[in-house]
Design a protein around this motif. Sequence first.
Motif: not given
Length: 166
Positions: A10-13, A127, A153-154, A157-158, A160-161
């Motif tokens: 998990p990324l620690h935003l 989240d 966050k989800g 992250e989506d 960013l990836l």
Amino acid sequence: MAIPTRTIGPLHLEDLEPHRFEDMVRQLIYDFRDWRALEATGRSGSDDGFDARGFEIVVGAEEPEDPEEGESASREATSTANGDRVWLVQCKREKRISPKQLVGYLRSIPESERPELYGIIFVGACDFSKMARDAFRNTIRELGFTEGYLWGKGEVEDMLLQPKND
């Protein structure tokens, strides 16, 4: 022979410095709409709740004529006069935001700013529950926004990836 896999923790935003989080969000939304301008308003400190403000170009909107000049007014004179849609981008780098807190953030948008706003993108480093998402939708409708997006966050992250953001 084992096939190597790619595992990403998990990324620690929430650990990002606040301005870096705002910068990252702004960079992610550059291709979200066709922006005339995307301003980093949160960097100055007195931002009226705007961490970023976007002016979306609306296709087919005519430039108003300047009655004094008799020709098209400058696009920079006033961004909303040419039909741009104004968006508020609000970023919160918190580990948890309850539905009540989320509604509070939305209601804290200055009433004087609301009539000019078309939409809002609210981005959290956490989240969001279904209750929070429902409260968000109900509140933006009540406040008069035409469009609203709640990215947790989800969703971040989506984005960013995605290969385009490598």
